[in-house]
Design an enzyme around this catalytic site. Structure first.
Site, mmCIF file in Angstrom:
data_model
loop_
_atom_site.group_PDB
_atom_site.id
_atom_site.type_symbol
_atom_site.label_atom_id
_atom_site.label_comp_id
_atom_site.label_asym_id
_atom_site.label_seq_id
_atom_site.Cartn_x
_atom_site.Cartn_y
_atom_site.Cartn_z
ATOM 1 N N ASP A 217 0.863 -1.195 0.000
ATOM 2 C CA ASP A 217 0.000 0.000 0.000
ATOM 3 C C ASP A 217 0.894 1.237 0.000
ATOM 4 O OD1 ASP A 217 -2.298 1.532 0.084
ATOM 5 O OD2 ASP A 217 -2.489 1.450 2.260
ATOM 6 N N ASP A 234 2.928 2.635 7.863
ATOM 7 C CA ASP A 234 1.702 1.887 7.570
ATOM 8 C C ASP A 234 2.008 0.556 6.877
ATOM 9 O OD1 ASP A 234 -0.945 1.407 7.571
ATOM 10 O OD2 ASP A 234 -1.503 2.889 6.069
HETATM 11 N N1 LIG Z 1 5.250 6.758 13.596
HETATM 12 C C1 LIG Z 1 4.549 7.831 13.280
HETATM 13 N N2 LIG Z 1 4.974 9.069 13.619
HETATM 14 C C2 LIG Z 1 4.247 10.157 13.298
HETATM 15 N N3 LIG Z 1 3.070 10.118 12.660
HETATM 16 C C3 LIG Z 1 2.591 8.923 12.300
HETATM 17 C C4 LIG Z 1 3.300 7.716 12.582
HETATM 18 N N4 LIG Z 1 2.574 6.672 12.120
HETATM 19 C C5 LIG Z 1 1.481 7.208 11.572
HETATM 20 N N5 LIG Z 1 1.472 8.553 11.658
HETATM 21 C C6 LIG Z 1 0.425 9.486 11.189
HETATM 22 O O1 LIG Z 1 -0.825 8.845 11.249
HETATM 23 C C7 LIG Z 1 -1.394 8.754 9.949
HETATM 24 C C8 LIG Z 1 -2.108 7.412 9.798
HETATM 25 O O2 LIG Z 1 -1.179 6.380 10.001
HETATM 26 P P1 LIG Z 1 -1.166 5.081 9.099
HETATM 27 O O3 LIG Z 1 -1.008 5.465 7.677
HETATM 28 O O4 LIG Z 1 -0.157 4.165 9.677
HETATM 29 O O5 LIG Z 1 -2.595 4.496 9.405
HETATM 30 P P2 LIG Z 1 -3.813 4.155 8.452
HETATM 31 O O6 LIG Z 1 -4.438 2.943 8.974
HETATM 32 O O7 LIG Z 1 -3.392 4.184 7.028
HETATM 33 O O8 LIG Z 1 -4.756 5.333 8.676
HETATM 34 P P3 LIG Z 1 -5.613 5.989 7.517
HETATM 35 O O9 LIG Z 1 -6.825 5.113 7.398
HETATM 36 O O10 LIG Z 1 -5.835 7.379 8.047
HETATM 37 O O11 LIG Z 1 -4.761 5.989 6.258
HETATM 38 C C9 LIG Z 1 -0.234 8.948 8.987
HETATM 39 O O12 LIG Z 1 -0.646 9.487 7.764
HETATM 40 C C10 LIG Z 1 0.660 9.888 9.735
HETATM 41 O O13 LIG Z 1 0.218 11.212 9.569
HETATM 42 MG MG LIG Z 2 -1.974 5.089 5.856
#
Ligand SMILES: Nc1ncnc2c1ncn2[C@@H]1O[C@H](COP(=O)(O)OP(=O)(O)OP(=O)(O)O)[C@@H](O)[C@H]1O
Ligand SMILES: [Mg+2]
Length: 287
Positions: A217, A234
């Protein structure tokens, strides 16, 4: 009937009892005060937590968070970074005041069907069970394992810290005040796009050939930009290269990345998806 109490008996027996009672009462009052204080602190914490988290946790998640608090792994929940369909990400303070990103997966049966496609067929996860809880817990464990595997092979991802049930703790990437690093998508215009593109492409290749994983992804939404460097996030859906769909996921990742950088660079500078895909697949089969 004579109910009069003998004054001597009163003096010898009732008074000492009164004395003991006062001591016991004092202790009881103390204990009660302590208990009330504890309850007050607990209530205040819960209120702070509700404010920081939006109060969306189910009973099990709340219990798990409390356990992490008791163990000192999480010292304080500061606020929410992102609320998504599958998970929320929070900014928290951990041991030794280390800033943490706490990713909490929602126990939602709607997500389990498609998640299974990324679990079944990955040799690392054989028994996953059928309940929503079990599948979501496996999903969280998968993200944690993937982070470990990538981190071990020097692919820039947040350092994995801890995982329990539906909660994944990892290094927080961003300002100490709680503003997370921007995603590549949010950096406008992107400085040094050729340099970033080449790095991302190299990471895709290293993931496949060295860490034996494919992200699945990858796009400008799942790459953070921090200290002029791309950081991949992610990784829950990332699968082993043994997964039957690994080549399909690899191609999809390449297409997304090429599409994003295509706005910055022309085809001559970046080459094509097909040439890079063939190169990686060839190197993989010759390993
Ligand atoms: N380790 C991290 N440090 C800082 N910010 C983070 C971190 N992990 C995630 N984020 C923030 O949280 C957001 C969502 O995280 P992630 O992409 O892992 O989850 P997701 O399940 O894809 O959520 P979504 O459904 O919103 O895409 C990221 O776009 C980022 O802004
Ligand atoms: Mg994401």
């Amino acid at each position: 009937m004579n109910l009069k109490i003998n004054p001597i008996l009163k003096k010898n027996q009732i008074k000492p009892i009164m004395k003991r009672d006062t001591m016991v009462e004092d202790k009881l009052v103390d204990r009660l005060e302590q208990k009330r204080d504890k309850q007050r602190i607990k209530k205040k914490r819960k209120k702070e937590e509700r404010m920081a988290t939006g109060g969306v946790f189910d009973k099990y998640t709340t219990e798990n968070i409390n356990k992490l608090r008791v163990k000192g792994i999480i010292k304080e929940f500061v606020g929410i970074i992102s609320a998504g369909k599958e998970a929320n990400v929070y900014f928290a303070i951990g041991e030794e005041d280390k800033p943490l990103a706490v990713k909490i997966y929602k126990i939602d049966p709607q997500n389990t069907k498609w998640m299974k496609n990324y679990i079944i067929g990955d040799p690392r996860f054989k028994k996953i069970g059928n309940s929503t809880h079990k599948i979501i817990y496996t999903w969280s464990k998968k993200e944690f394992k993937n982070l470990k595997q990538l981190h071990r092979h020097n692919i820039p991802v947040p350092e994995p810290i801890f995982c329990v049930n539906n909660i994944v703790l990892m290094e927080y990437i961003g300002e100490k005040n709680g503003s997370p690093a921007p995603r590549l998508k949010d950096v406008n215009p992107l400085p040094e796009p050729v340099k970033i593109f080449l790095k991302v492409i190299q990471y895709i290749e290293d993931m496949y050939l060295i860490a034996n994983l494919v992200h699945g992804d990858l796009s400008e939404y799942n790459i953070l930009y921090w200290n002029d460097e791309p950081i991949i996030i992610d990784v829950s859906q990332a699968v082993s290269t043994y997964h039957v769909n690994a080549p399909v996921f690899l191609k999809r990742d390449l297409i997304n990345v090429f599409n994003f950088f295509g706005d910055y660079l022309n085809e001559k500078t970046i080459g094509t998806v097909d040439t890079l895909y063939s190169k990686i697949m060839k190197a993989y089969h010759n390993k």
